[in-house]
Design an enzyme around this catalytic site. Structure first.
Site, short mmCIF file in Angstrom:
data_model
loop_
_atom_site.label_atom_id
_atom_site.label_comp_id
_atom_site.label_asym_id
_atom_site.label_seq_id
_atom_site.Cartn_x
_atom_site.Cartn_y
_atom_site.Cartn_z
N SER A 131 0.39 -1.16 -0.10
CA SER A 131 0.16 0.43 -0.01
C SER A 131 1.43 0.82 0.02
CB SER A 131 -0.62 0.21 1.02
OG SER A 131 -1.31 1.27 1.17
N LYS A 185 -4.75 -6.15 3.38
CA LYS A 185 -3.98 -5.49 2.43
C LYS A 185 -6.04 -5.31 2.21
CE LYS A 185 -3.07 -2.54 -0.28
NZ LYS A 185 -4.08 -1.84 -1.59
N HIS A 188 -7.17 -3.19 5.18
CA HIS A 188 -7.08 -1.92 4.81
C HIS A 188 -7.68 -1.14 3.12
CE1 HIS A 188 -4.54 0.80 2.60
NE2 HIS A 188 -4.05 0.82 3.99
N ASN A 189 -7.79 -1.33 2.62
CA ASN A 189 -8.87 -1.06 1.80
C ASN A 189 -10.03 -1.23 1.55
OD1 ASN A 189 -6.27 -1.42 0.22
ND2 ASN A 189 -7.39 -1.55 -1.41
N GLU A 192 -9.81 1.99 4.07
CA GLU A 192 -9.50 3.13 3.19
C GLU A 192 -10.74 3.96 2.87
OE1 GLU A 192 -6.26 2.74 0.26
OE2 GLU A 192 -8.36 3.00 -1.31
C1 6PG Z 1 -3.22 1.45 -1.90
C2 6PG Z 1 -4.82 1.39 -2.32
C3 6PG Z 1 -4.86 0.88 -3.65
C4 6PG Z 1 -5.69 0.82 -4.31
C5 6PG Z 1 -6.40 2.09 -5.31
C6 6PG Z 1 -6.67 1.82 -6.07
O1 6PG Z 1 -3.41 0.69 -0.31
O2 6PG Z 1 -2.37 1.51 -2.26
O3 6PG Z 1 -5.79 1.39 -1.34
O4 6PG Z 1 -3.75 -0.45 -3.58
O5 6PG Z 1 -6.14 -0.15 -4.72
O6 6PG Z 1 -5.74 3.19 -4.95
O7 6PG Z 1 -8.40 1.79 -5.08
P1 6PG Z 1 -9.84 1.62 -5.81
O8 6PG Z 1 -9.79 1.69 -7.25
O9 6PG Z 1 -10.59 0.37 -5.67
O10 6PG Z 1 -10.49 3.33 -4.79
#
Ligand code: 6PG
Length: 470
Positions: A131, A185, A188-189, A192
Site C-alpha cells: 500500500s 491488504k 486496509h482498503n 481506506e
Molecule cells: C493503496 C490503495 C490501492 C488501491 C487503489 C485503487 O493502498 O495503495 O489502496 O491499493 O487499490 O488506490 O483503489 P480503488 O480504485 O478501489 O479506489
C-alpha cells in the site's frame, strides 16, 4: 546474460516501475521484464543514476537467467487472470526453490489457491499486500506478507529495506500463511474506503449544510490535520480542497464529477465480512456510497421528484464535525480490526493485530498518528475490540455525543452521511445490553417454531402462539 540480479520484477506499469526503482535504490541489483520490450528499455533509459543496478530483459527466459538462484521474482501485473497466466509462463522456467511474489491487489482466495498449487511442487509462492500508491511504491510502501514464513524470511531483507520506516522500524510484516497478507491488504482498503467516505461526508456537511467554499473547507481540514485527526487522507483532502482548476479558475473540487470509481477491493472486504459474520457497517456504507455515486442519472431523477435535498443547517458546529470525525474514524478502524480478528480465528492465521497497526503507521494510504495509539492499545490486549481499549473508549465517551449531533442534524437537513450514521448505529448497538433481538426470536418462533432462550433460564422454548405458525 550473467545472473547477477538479486531479484526480478515483472510488470513495469506505474506501481511496478516505482517499486523496481525503490529496490534498485536500496542496493539490490534487479532484473526487469515487461510484455512490451520498448517499455522495459524506456524504463532503464530513464532510471538515471540507478540504471547500472537494473538489467533490462527481453524475454522471461532472459529474465530468469539474469537472477541469482534461488530466485525471487515480484509480479506487478493486474490482479486476476494476468497473475495466473504469468505463473503458468514462469513455472517451466523456474526450479522448486525459486519464489514468485505477487505484489498486486489480489483477492485472497486466489492467493490461497495459488499457494496451495505451489505447495504441491513447482516454484514457491508469496502474496504480499503493498500500500501507498505511486509515491509509496517509490519511496516506501507498507507491506503485508502472506505465505510460508521461511519464504518471507528469505526476502524479508529486501522487503524491510524498501518498506516505509516508522522511527527506524520497517512497515513490513508477515501476517500468516497463504492469502493472509492479501486479506489484511483488503481490510486496509475497506478502512481506506470508510475513512475517505467519512471525510467526504463532513465535507458535504460543510459545503451543503454550512454553505462553506472549498478554500474555507481546506483551512478547516488543515487545522484538523494538526490535531488528533492527523493523517495522510485528511492532509490530501485539505490539499485538493485548496486547489484551483486551471481551466475555469474555480475550485478544482467543484469541477470534478461526483461519480467515484473503484477497483473492487472494498467490495471484497464487505463480502468476506458477511461470510465471517463480522460487523463492518461503516465500511459497508462506504462501498454502498461508491456504488450509488455512479448512478448519477437516477440521483438526478430523485432530486427532481423529491425536491432538492440537502438543505442548509445551522445546528452543527465545526468543532462538532471534528469530534464526529474522530468518533467515526475510531469506530471504522475498530470494525476493520474486528474483521481481521474474525478471519484469524476462522482460518487459523496469526495476523497479529498490534503488528498490523504498526505496519499501517507509515507508507500506506490510511497512515495516521492515531494508528500509533492503536498499536499501543492492541499490544495491551490483542484480542480486545478497539472501542473497548481504555484510550479509545475515553475518546468515544468524549466524542460520540457530537457524532450523534452531526448525524441528527444531517438527517434533518437531508444531508446523507451513511458511513458516520452506520458507525453510530454500530456504537449504539455495541453499548446496548438489552437489545431488541427478543422480538426477532419471538417472530422466528411464531412462524417457524425455531424456539428461543428465556431470560429466567426456564426450559420452555416456545411462546403461547405455539401451533399458530404457518
Ligand atoms: C493503496 C490503495 C490501492 C488501491 C487503489 C485503487 O493502498 O495503495 O489502496 O491499493 O487499490 O488506490 O483503489 P480503488 O480504485 O478501489 O479506489
Amino acid at each position: 546474460m550473467t545472473n547477477t540480479a538479486q531479484i526480478g520484477l515483472i510488470g513495469l506499469g506505474t506501481m511496478g516501475a516505482m517499486l523496481a526503482l525503490n529496490i534498485a535504490e536500496k542496493g539490490f541489483p534487479i532484473a526487469v521484464w515487461n510484455r512490451t520490450t520498448a517499455v522495459t528499455h524506456g524504463f532503464k533509459a530513464e532510471a538515471g543514476a540507478l540504471a547500472p543496478m537494473i538489467t533490462a530483459t527481453e524475454s522471461l527466459a532472459e529474465l530468469v537467467a539474469a537472477i541469482t538462484p534461488p530466485r525471487a521474482i515480484v509480479l506487478m501485473v493486474p490482479a486476476g487472470q494476468a497473475v495466473d497466466d504469468m505463473i503458468a509462463d514462469l513455472t517451466p522456467l523456474l526450479s522448486a526453490q525459486d519464489l514468485i511474489i505477487d505484489a498486486g491487489n489480489a483477492l485472497f482466495h486466489d492467493t490461497n489457491r495459488r499457494a496451495a498449487a505451489a505447495a504441491k511442487g513447482g516454484p514457491r509462492f508469496l502474496g504480499i499486500g503493498v500500500s501507498g500508491g505511486e509515491e509509496g511504491a517509490r519511496h516506501g510502501p507498507a507491506i503485508m506478507g502472506g505465505g510460508d514464513k521461511a519464504d518471507w524470511d528469505r526476502v524479508a531483507p529486501v522487503l524491510n529495506a524498501i518498506a516505509a520506516q516508522y522511527k527506524g522500524e520497517p512497515c513490513a510484516e508477515y501476517m500468516g500463511p497463504a492469502g493472509a497478507g492479501h486479506f489484511v491488504k483488503a481490510v486496509h482498503n475497506g478502512i481506506e474506503y470508510a475513512d475517505m467516505q467519512m471525510i467526504a461526508e463532513v465535507y458535504g456537511v460543510m459545503r451543503d449544510g454550512l454553505g462553506m467554499q472549498a478554500a474555507e473547507i481546506a483551512t478547516v481540514l488543515r487545522g484538523w490535520n494538526a490535531g488528533v485527526l492527523q493523517s495522510y487522507l485528511i492532509e490530501i483532502s485539505a490539499e485538493v480542497a485548496a486547489a484551483t482548476d486551471s481551466h475555469s479558475g474555480k475550485p478544482m473540487l467543484d469541477m470534478i464529477l461526483d461519480r467515484a470509481g473503484q477497483k473492487g477491493t472494498g467490495r471484497w472486504t464487505v463480502i468476506e465480512a458477511q461470510h465471517l459474520a463480522a460487523t463492518i457497517p461503516a465500511i459497508e456504507a462506504a462501498v454502498m456510497a461508491r456504488n450509488l455515486s455512479s448512478r448519477l442519472e437516477e440521483r438526478l431523477a430523485g432530486e427532481a421528484l423529491f425536491g432538492a435535498a440537502p438543505q442548509p443547517t445551522t445546528s452543527v458546529t465545526l468543532a462538532q464535525l471534528e469530534q464526529a470525525m474522530i468518533a467515526g474514524k475510531i469506530l471504522c478502524y475498530a470494525q476493520g480490526f474486528a474483521l481481521i480478528s474474525a478471519a484469524a480465528k476462522a482460518f487459523d492465521w496469526p495476523m497479529p493485530l498490534p503488528d498490523i497497526a504498526r505496519v499501517w503507521r507509515e507508507g500506506c494510504i490510511i497512515r495516521s498518528s492515531m494508528l500509533n495509539d492503536m498499536a499501543t492499545a492492541l499490544s495491551d490486549d490483542a484480542a480486545r475490540n478497539l472501542m473497548f481499549a481504555p484510550f479509545f473508549a475515553d475518546h468515544l465517551k468524549a466524542s460520540h455525543g457530537d457524532l450523534r449531533a452531526v448525524v441528527a442534524a444531517a438527517a434533518l437537513a437531508g444531508l446523507p452521511v451513511p458511513a458516520l450514521a452506520s458507525g453510530l448505529a454500530w456504537f449504539d448497538m455495541m453499548r446496548t445490553g438489552r437489545s431488541t433481538a427478543n422480538m426477532i426470536q419471538a417472530q422466528r418462533d411464531f412462524f417457524g417454531a425455531h424456539g428461543f432462550e428465556r431470560v429466567d433460564g426456564l426450559a420452555d422454548k416456545h411462546g403461547p402462539w405455539a401451533g399458530h405458525g404457518l
